[in-house]
Design an enzyme around this catalytic site. Structure first.
Site, PDB file in Angstrom:
ATOM      1  N   ASP A  21       0.831  -1.546   0.014  1.00  0.00           N
ATOM      2  CA  ASP A  21      -0.289  -0.025   0.192  1.00  0.00           C
ATOM      3  C   ASP A  21       1.037   0.996   0.076  1.00  0.00           C
ATOM      4  OD1 ASP A  21      -2.743   1.131  -0.161  1.00  0.00           O
ATOM      5  OD2 ASP A  21      -2.133   1.476   1.483  1.00  0.00           O
ATOM      6  N   GLY A  22      -0.031   2.286  -0.862  1.00  0.00           N
ATOM      7  CA  GLY A  22       0.838   3.515  -0.875  1.00  0.00           C
ATOM      8  C   GLY A  22       1.389   4.270  -1.269  1.00  0.00           C
ATOM      9  N   HIS A  38       1.811   3.457  -9.300  1.00  0.00           N
ATOM     10  CA  HIS A  38       1.957   1.724  -9.524  1.00  0.00           C
ATOM     11  C   HIS A  38       3.062   1.244 -10.014  1.00  0.00           C
ATOM     12  CE1 HIS A  38      -2.463   1.737  -7.300  1.00  0.00           C
ATOM     13  NE2 HIS A  38      -2.583   3.072  -8.604  1.00  0.00           N
ATOM     14  N   SER A  66      -7.403  -5.314  -4.862  1.00  0.00           N
ATOM     15  CA  SER A  66      -8.204  -5.912  -3.790  1.00  0.00           C
ATOM     16  C   SER A  66      -9.786  -5.748  -4.808  1.00  0.00           C
ATOM     17  CB  SER A  66      -8.727  -5.259  -2.626  1.00  0.00           C
ATOM     18  OG  SER A  66      -8.918  -3.734  -2.731  1.00  0.00           O
ATOM     19  N   GLU A  68     -12.343  -4.408  -3.895  1.00  0.00           N
ATOM     20  CA  GLU A  68     -12.828  -3.237  -3.588  1.00  0.00           C
ATOM     21  C   GLU A  68     -12.024  -2.038  -4.504  1.00  0.00           C
ATOM     22  OE1 GLU A  68     -12.185  -4.619  -1.444  1.00  0.00           O
ATOM     23  OE2 GLU A  68     -14.314  -5.573  -0.467  1.00  0.00           O
ATOM     24  N   LEU A 133      10.403 -19.947  -5.936  1.00  0.00           N
ATOM     25  CA  LEU A 133       9.818 -19.757  -5.367  1.00  0.00           C
ATOM     26  C   LEU A 133       8.517 -19.415  -5.525  1.00  0.00           C
ATOM     27  CD1 LEU A 133       8.736 -17.057  -2.506  1.00  0.00           C
ATOM     28  CD2 LEU A 133       9.758 -15.757  -4.435  1.00  0.00           C
ATOM     29  N   SER A 197      -7.816  -4.795   4.939  1.00  0.00           N
ATOM     30  CA  SER A 197      -8.393  -4.170   4.043  1.00  0.00           C
ATOM     31  C   SER A 197      -8.556  -5.687   3.583  1.00  0.00           C
ATOM     32  CB  SER A 197      -7.165  -3.596   2.789  1.00  0.00           C
ATOM     33  OG  SER A 197      -6.767  -2.154   4.007  1.00  0.00           O
TER      34      SER A 197
HETATM   35  C1  IPE Z   1      -5.243  -2.572   0.388  1.00  0.00           C
HETATM   36  O1  IPE Z   1      -4.765  -1.375   0.105  1.00  0.00           O
HETATM   37  C2  IPE Z   1      -5.286  -3.247  -0.978  1.00  0.00           C
HETATM   38  C3  IPE Z   1      -3.771  -3.688  -2.135  1.00  0.00           C
HETATM   39  C4  IPE Z   1      -2.616  -2.735  -1.404  1.00  0.00           C
HETATM   40  C5  IPE Z   1      -3.718  -3.807  -3.560  1.00  0.00           C
HETATM   41  P1  IPE Z   1      -6.270  -0.301  -0.242  1.00  0.00           P
HETATM   42  O2  IPE Z   1      -5.515   1.792  -0.394  1.00  0.00           O
HETATM   43  O3  IPE Z   1      -7.083  -0.336  -1.176  1.00  0.00           O
HETATM   44  O4  IPE Z   1      -6.705  -0.478   1.073  1.00  0.00           O
HETATM   45  P2  IPE Z   1      -7.608   0.611   1.836  1.00  0.00           P
HETATM   46  O5  IPE Z   1      -8.261   1.580   0.895  1.00  0.00           O
HETATM   47  O6  IPE Z   1      -6.717   1.998   2.796  1.00  0.00           O
HETATM   48  O7  IPE Z   1      -8.618   0.308   2.674  1.00  0.00           O
HETATM   49  C1  IPE Z   2      -1.862   0.679  -3.785  1.00  0.00           C
HETATM   50  O1  IPE Z   2      -1.568   1.354  -3.481  1.00  0.00           O
HETATM   51  C2  IPE Z   2      -2.447  -0.917  -5.049  1.00  0.00           C
HETATM   52  C3  IPE Z   2      -3.539  -0.801  -4.487  1.00  0.00           C
HETATM   53  C4  IPE Z   2      -4.518  -0.747  -3.969  1.00  0.00           C
HETATM   54  C5  IPE Z   2      -3.699  -0.998  -6.442  1.00  0.00           C
HETATM   55  P1  IPE Z   2      -2.370   2.657  -3.502  1.00  0.00           P
HETATM   56  O2  IPE Z   2      -3.081   3.266  -4.765  1.00  0.00           O
HETATM   57  O3  IPE Z   2      -3.618   2.823  -2.926  1.00  0.00           O
HETATM   58  O4  IPE Z   2      -1.676   3.804  -2.927  1.00  0.00           O
HETATM   59  P2  IPE Z   2      -2.334   4.899  -1.657  1.00  0.00           P
HETATM   60  O5  IPE Z   2      -3.309   3.771  -0.260  1.00  0.00           O
HETATM   61  O6  IPE Z   2      -3.635   5.407  -2.159  1.00  0.00           O
HETATM   62  O7  IPE Z   2      -1.398   5.966  -1.253  1.00  0.00           O
HETATM   63 MG    MG Z   3      -4.126   2.601  -0.805  1.00  0.00          MG
END
Ligand code: IPE
Ligand code: IPE
Ligand code: MG
Length: 242
Positions: A21-22, A38, A66, A68, A133, A197
């Protein structure tokens, strides 16, 4: 067909999962487009895969998209689809060389024929008996959906007389889940949020969970090594008196 199992040694680290995430916040902080965040994130996976092989970890399961995440803007989703195709083209030759077996899981059909075809080519190209792996990629995955789908599948088998109700146990449930791994030892989530999540709910029942503040594109091999080191210092009791 069986999934890789953990041996029940208290200190063994066989199966790692990562909530990457991030990417969005990283792109924003660096005044770049979301898709560039990404793309930078895909590059980090390469380093982590290398370290998993070096440390003889059996499986790495990564949360790439995800169920979502379908509610994100169309432009971001299209960017991610393009990136999946590009990442597969760019990285499969090296994964083959490294002896990595790729597995995608989740509601893959929602990604459309271009992504699906690319995924099945990648899985075929990396299909190995004894991989260095196993890299599992969750795409369009949701833990609750998975539990419900698995329950329905088992109910149908019972109804058709293929299995008996008394045979349903944790092993059978894990077997019929779309997740190609039964037990996760360690979950790492980058990006600072302390939540799961809707990631692997059934399979992380006894996982150690580490929340790291760094955004995924800034996460390094050294950060990963630090997580593995702290795992070694955890006393895993599994409910026992030790
Ligand atoms: C979780 O991150 C899904 C992935 C890393 C693919 P999200 O950014 O979608 O989750 P929330 O919205 O913070 O719960
Ligand atoms: C996680 O990074 C990757 C996906 C969910 C596809 P985010 O896109 O959720 O990054 P933030 O949380 O918005 O920084
Ligand atoms: Mg995120």
């Amino acid at each position: 067909m069986g999934h890789p199992k953990i041996d029940n040694q208290l200190t063994s680290l066989n199966n790692v999962a990562i909530i990457m995430d991030g990417n969005g916040r990283w792109a924003k902080a660096n005044k770049l487009k979301i898709t560039q965040g990404h793309a930078k994130g895909v590059g980090v996976v390469k380093d982590i895969v290398e370290e998993c092989i070096a440390q003889k970890i059996n499986t790495l399961t990564i949360y790439a998209f995800s169920s979502e995440n379908w509610s994100r803007p169309k432009s971001e989703i299209n960017g991610i689809k393009t990136l999946i195709i590009k990442a597969i083209s760019d990285q499969v030759p090296e994964l083959v060389e490294q002896g990595v077996k790729l597995n995608f899981f989740g509601n893959l059909e929602d990604f459309g024929p271009n992504v699906i075809n690319k995924i099945s080519l990648a899985e075929d190209a990396t299909s190995l008996e004894n991989p260095s792996l196993q890299l599992n990629v969750a795409l369009g995955y949701g833990g609750r959906k998975d539990i419900i789908q698995t329950t329905k599948l088992l109910a149908e088998k019972v109804k058709d007389g293929k299995i008996s109700l008394k045979d349903i146990n944790e092993d059978i449930f894990a077997e019929f889940s779309v997740v190609p791994i039964d037990n996760i030892d360690l979950v790492i989530r980058t990006g600072g949020d302390k939540r799961l999540s809707n990631f692997l709910l059934f399979q992380i029942a006894y996982a150690e969970i580490m929340f790291i503040d760094k955004l995924w594109p800034d996460f390094t091999k050294q950060d990963f090594i630090s997580c593995l080191e702290s795992f070694k210092n955890v006393e895993r009791r599994f409910g026992k008196r030790i």
